[in-house]
Design an enzyme around this catalytic site. Structure first.
Site, PDB file in Angstrom:
ATOM      1  N   GLU A  27       0.269  -0.596   0.061  1.00 46.73           N
ATOM      2  CA  GLU A  27      -0.204   0.253  -0.129  1.00 46.73           C
ATOM      3  C   GLU A  27       0.529   1.227   0.353  1.00 46.73           C
ATOM      4  O   GLU A  27       1.622   1.186   0.591  1.00 46.73           O
ATOM      5  CB  GLU A  27      -1.091   0.033   1.184  1.00 46.73           C
ATOM      6  CG  GLU A  27      -1.964   1.252   1.350  1.00 46.73           C
ATOM      7  CD  GLU A  27      -3.262   1.510   0.700  1.00 46.73           C
ATOM      8  OE1 GLU A  27      -2.048   2.772  -0.296  1.00 46.73           O
ATOM      9  OE2 GLU A  27      -3.036   0.866   0.068  1.00 46.73           O
ATOM     10  N   ASP A  58       6.274   2.063  -3.067  1.00 45.14           N
ATOM     11  CA  ASP A  58       4.820   1.694  -4.513  1.00 45.14           C
ATOM     12  C   ASP A  58       5.041   0.551  -5.005  1.00 45.14           C
ATOM     13  O   ASP A  58       6.053  -0.145  -5.075  1.00 45.14           O
ATOM     14  CB  ASP A  58       6.178   2.808  -5.428  1.00 45.14           C
ATOM     15  CG  ASP A  58       5.308   2.757  -6.400  1.00 45.14           C
ATOM     16  OD1 ASP A  58       5.915   2.173  -7.505  1.00 45.14           O
ATOM     17  OD2 ASP A  58       4.318   4.047  -6.433  1.00 45.14           O
ATOM     18  N   ASP A  63      -5.306  -4.101  -7.424  1.00 44.65           N
ATOM     19  CA  ASP A  63      -6.404  -3.086  -7.381  1.00 44.65           C
ATOM     20  C   ASP A  63      -6.808  -2.470  -8.398  1.00 44.65           C
ATOM     21  O   ASP A  63      -6.041  -2.230  -9.647  1.00 44.65           O
ATOM     22  CB  ASP A  63      -5.931  -2.473  -6.022  1.00 44.65           C
ATOM     23  CG  ASP A  63      -7.369  -2.137  -5.119  1.00 44.65           C
ATOM     24  OD1 ASP A  63      -8.300  -2.373  -5.613  1.00 44.65           O
ATOM     25  OD2 ASP A  63      -7.718  -1.357  -3.989  1.00 44.65           O
TER      26      ASP A  63
END
Length: 837
Positions: A553, A585, A603
């Site tokens: 994340e 990242d 995602d």
């Protein structure tokens, strides 16, 4: 002892103006591209961005100190300027190669540094410094060298020097506009870098030729006791301190403006480019305004007024900005592109410009004021400007560290504006007060208190609260604004004022985003999720008997908030002993980490956001492929409601190049807000794997019928496509990121033009479907899913009779427990309105 006046004849001011403008354009093109390259190579996490900015500022500060030595000691400052410009051009071209070497070295220590975030940020800053330092030193030394070559007389900096500074800034604004709005999109990163290097090379070549053709320069300056005229004059300490204050204030304010405007913009590369262009244009315009007053206003008075006005404007800005934007409403326009860009640039100028214009007068006023302290010739003027530039860069370095890491977390965005305003008001005391500093300090304190009481920056809303919802949690940092709302549909997580990351209402679809790729693997043990959001997708891994779950994340606040507020939605996945949370990242992690995974899930990334385009590039997908075990699965989810069809095809082409094809799945049957998944596998998928996986999740208590039924996954299956030679021409590459600009043009703030949803998506999905040889039940399920998609698309288009017919066909093709005898599907509940019985 004094410096003899040597160095050859001064060049015409027209030539100096041309050289300053060309250098301004070329330097900004190169530096803007550096930021893109560094973000791509070192990561877009806030710590990585801060580290790279610090590295660039250090290079500029060192260049200014180098410029001081050049101005004082070079036999011909003009020739020295030319050689520096040529060195800057060559250094700019070498930067990508130096960066690759530094990144490769850093990647070898990535896993060890990952557990030490501070050390990782320092290492990334060192890599950025190593790659950019040669060219940054040369660029930073250009202005002092050229000042030494063209200025003369005690008042030269107050007039001509300020005008040249303005031309340099306006040239930078033009360069920033050129690279953001045209060059990268048309020529790619390498072609754009070549243009920037050429614009640095040209003034260098001109300067070398002119210097060579001029009369032979006198020998270098010699210090002789007999011609001593006293020590070389230098700007007093208080001027240097104000130069540092200007650097701190300008850099901090620019960073804060970008965050403020990001809360109402689409955060595309165009939007951030517009902020940079407006900032540089204001710097140039402010300097030109000061130049027009150079014969009528005392520099110290102009300096004090500029500092006071800037401080006052910073106090008022939060209330003004919130009012102008209608309470932080998302900025959008109805006219076609480029109306959004023009309108947003106008908003940036009308809001940030109110502060930047007076702030832009501060440093030119310092240049002008330094002329009052005995500078005699071009060399000493160049040295004086170099000192001011070095202290200015030092202040900017302080701003790069304090604004995002201290002021923003401690005081919030609007409070940070007020803190910077206080610094400016305190800075105004010395030039305005002189010996009467205590009295003016009292006046400044009264003025600041009045402004604070009237403008109330601390009381302005940080974000727009949706009607009928209650704010439960708010965290502001350089990584983004993270908020949790409670409404009729439960909790929801939001980023940067208007990006919905998920919540209780979307729980079923979010969990399906995790389950589906895991069902395509026979026995997943090590699973990686790129982007965690609420953690609902990652929670699906707990039902598959995995050994390790890794969540990557980029926004630390998202992970903290999901752990605290969404434990029910994510089934406590953040507290699961098998879970590891990596704050970094996603691109950097995939490229640098040597770990292998059975399943990797990407995602729903926002395609038009600055930096997100790299997550859909061939290079990123290839890195994902390299991190898979032999029978591994990579799944990239796509928000079709945030993409147009050309953008979808661009991403699919890049994926196909990296994986030699793809399998396409739908994540739901929504007509207006569908999502889809591109899946790549190193081994050919076995249809029986999904059936066995369905038994696995059914035993674990999963109730999603499209996952627990043996044929449910084939209703979600759209089709497959193999890569072709032409894919290379259409693929999205890091060196030519077309998607980032294509997506930004189609997204007009709060409105997307022609999203790939409804009938266009249903039609595409229908054409992509094939047949399963010797498995008519799988073929029927696939076609039944396509009919459900059509039914939903027809229904939202208002064609209810056709929707009913499509739904009836889906009932015929699919098992009764999936449609006919099933309750409404939460991922397509509108479909059940099409039933005719």
């Amino acid at each position: 002892m004094s410096l003899a006046r040597a160095g050859g004849p001064r060049i015409p001011l027209a030539l100096a103006a041309l050289l300053f403008a060309l250098v301004g354009i070329g330097a900004l093109i190169v530096q803007t591209l550096w930021l893109r390259e560094l973000r791509s190579a070192l990561g877009g996490a806030s710590a990585a961005i801060s580290a790279t900015l610090v590295a660039l500022i250090i290079g500029q500060a060192g260049g200014a100190r180098l410029g001081e030595r050049v101005a004082l000691r070079a036999a011909s400052p003009l020739r020295a300027f030319g050689l520096l410009a040529l060195a800057a051009a060559l250094g700019a071209l070498a930067t990508p190669h130096l960066l690759r070497g530094a990144t490769a070295l850093l990647d070898t220590r990535y896993d060890a540094l990952l557990a030490q975030p501070v050390l990782l940020a320092l290492a990334r800053g060192a890599a950025a410094l190593l790659a950019t330092l040669p060219a940054a030193l040369a660029i930073g030394a250009l202005a002092p060298a050229l000042f030494a070559a063209c200025l003369g007389g005690a008042r030269a900096l107050a007039s001509t020097g300020v005008a040249l500074y303005a031309l340099n800034a306006l040239g930078g604004a033009f360069g920033a506009a050129l690279v953001t709005f045209s060059l990268v999109e048309r020529l790619g990163l390498r072609g754009s870098l070549a243009v920037g290097a050429a614009l640095l090379f040209a003034p260098g070549a001109i300067a070398v030729v002119v210097a060579r053709s001029a009369a032979a320069a006198p020998p270098p300056a010699v210090l002789l006791a007999e011609d001593s005229e006293g020590p070389l004059p230098q700007p007093p300490l208080w001027l240097l301190q104000l130069a540092a204050l200007s650097g701190f204030g300008t850099f901090s304010a620019q960073s804060l403006f970008a965050l403020a405007l990001g809360r109402v913009s689409n955060q595309s590369a165009y939007a951030f480019g517009a902020v940079l262009v407006v900032t540089l244009a204001c710097v140039g315009l402010g300097a030109l305004f000061l130049y027009s007053l150079s014969r009528r206003a005392r520099p110290q008075l102009a300096l004090g007024v500029a500092l006071a006005l800037t401080g006052s404007a910073l106090f008022v800005f939060p209330a003004y900005f919130v009012g102008v934007t209608g309470g932080l409403a998302v900025f959008s326009v109805d006219a076609p592109w480029p109306a959004y860009l023009r309108s947003f640039a106008a908003l940036a100028f009308a809001t940030a410009g109110s502060v930047l214009l007076p702030a832009a007068c501060v440093f030119p006023s310092l240049l002008a004021a330094s002329s009052e302290f005995g500078s005699r010739d071009g060399r000493s003027l160049g040295a004086a400007s170099a000192r001011l530039l070095a202290w200015n860069a030092g202040g900017a370095l302080l701003g790069a560290l304090l604004a995002p890491l201290v002021l923003l977390p401690a005081f919030g965005l609007w409070g940070a504006f007020a803190c910077v305003g206080v610094v400016y008001l305190l800075g105004a005391l010395r030039p305005l007060a002189g010996a009467a500093a205590p009295r003016f300090a009292a006046y400044a304190a009264i003025l600041g208190a009045l402004l604070f009481a009237v403008a109330r920056p601390h009381a302005q809303p940080a974000l727009r609260i949706p009607e009928g919802e209650r704010l439960l949690q708010l965290e502001e940092s350089a990584a983004g604004l993270v908020a949790v709302f409670e409404g009729a549909d439960g909790l929801k997580l939001q980023l940067d004022n208007h990006y919905f990351l998920g919540g209780a209402r979307d729980r079923v679809r979010q969990e399906r985003q995790g389950h589906l790729p895991l069902l395509l693997h026979p026995s997943p043990k090590r699973v990686l999720f790129l982007g965690s959001a609420t953690g609902s997708s990652a929670s699906a891994a707990r039902a598959h008997g995995v050994d390790a779950i890794t969540l990557v994340e980029i926004v630390p606040g998202v992970a903290r908030t999901a752990r605290e507020f969404f434990r029910e939605e994510n089934h406590g996945v953040y507290d699961d002993p098998r879970t590891r949370v990596v704050i970094d990242d996603a691109r950097s992690f995939l490229r640098a980490s040597p770990e292998k995974f059975d399943v990797i899930v990407g995602d729903l990334f926002v395609p038009w956001q600055s930096g997100s385009g790299g997550l859909f590039s061939v290079e990123h997908f290839a890195n994902a492929r390299a991190r898979l075990e032999y029978d591994g699965v990579f799944c990239q989810w796509l928000p079709l409601y945030q993409l147009t069809e050309p953008e979808f095809r661009s991403i699919a082409s890049s994926f196909a190049v990296a994986f030699h094809g793809y399998w396409l799945y739908r994540g739901d049957f929504f007509g207006e807000h569908p999502i889809a998944a591109l899946c790549g596998q190193l081994a050919f998928p076995d249809p029986n794997i999904f059936a066995r996986g369905s038994e696995r999740v059914r035993a674990a208590g999963v109730s999603d019928r499209w996952l627990v039924h043996p044929l449910g996954g084939f209703a979600l299956y759209v089709g497959s496509e193999a890569s072709t030679v032409e894919d290379w021409e259409r693929a999205e590459l890091d060196a030519h990121p077309r998607l980032e600009f294509l997506a930004a043009k189609s997204h007009q703030g709060g409105r997307l033009v022609n999203p790939f949803v409804g009938l266009p998506w249903a039609s595409f999905a229908s054409k992509a479907r094939g047949t399963f040889v010797d498995r008519p039940d799988l073929t029927a399920a696939q076609h039944g899913g396509a009919e459900l998609q059509y039914a939903s698309a027809l229904y939202v288009a208002g064609r209810t009779l056709a929707a009913s017919a499509a739904f009836a066909e889906a009932e015929r093709l699919l098992p009764p427990e999936l449609v006919r005898d099933a309750p409404p599907d939460p991922t397509a509940s509108e479909l059940w309105h099409t039933r005719t019985d």
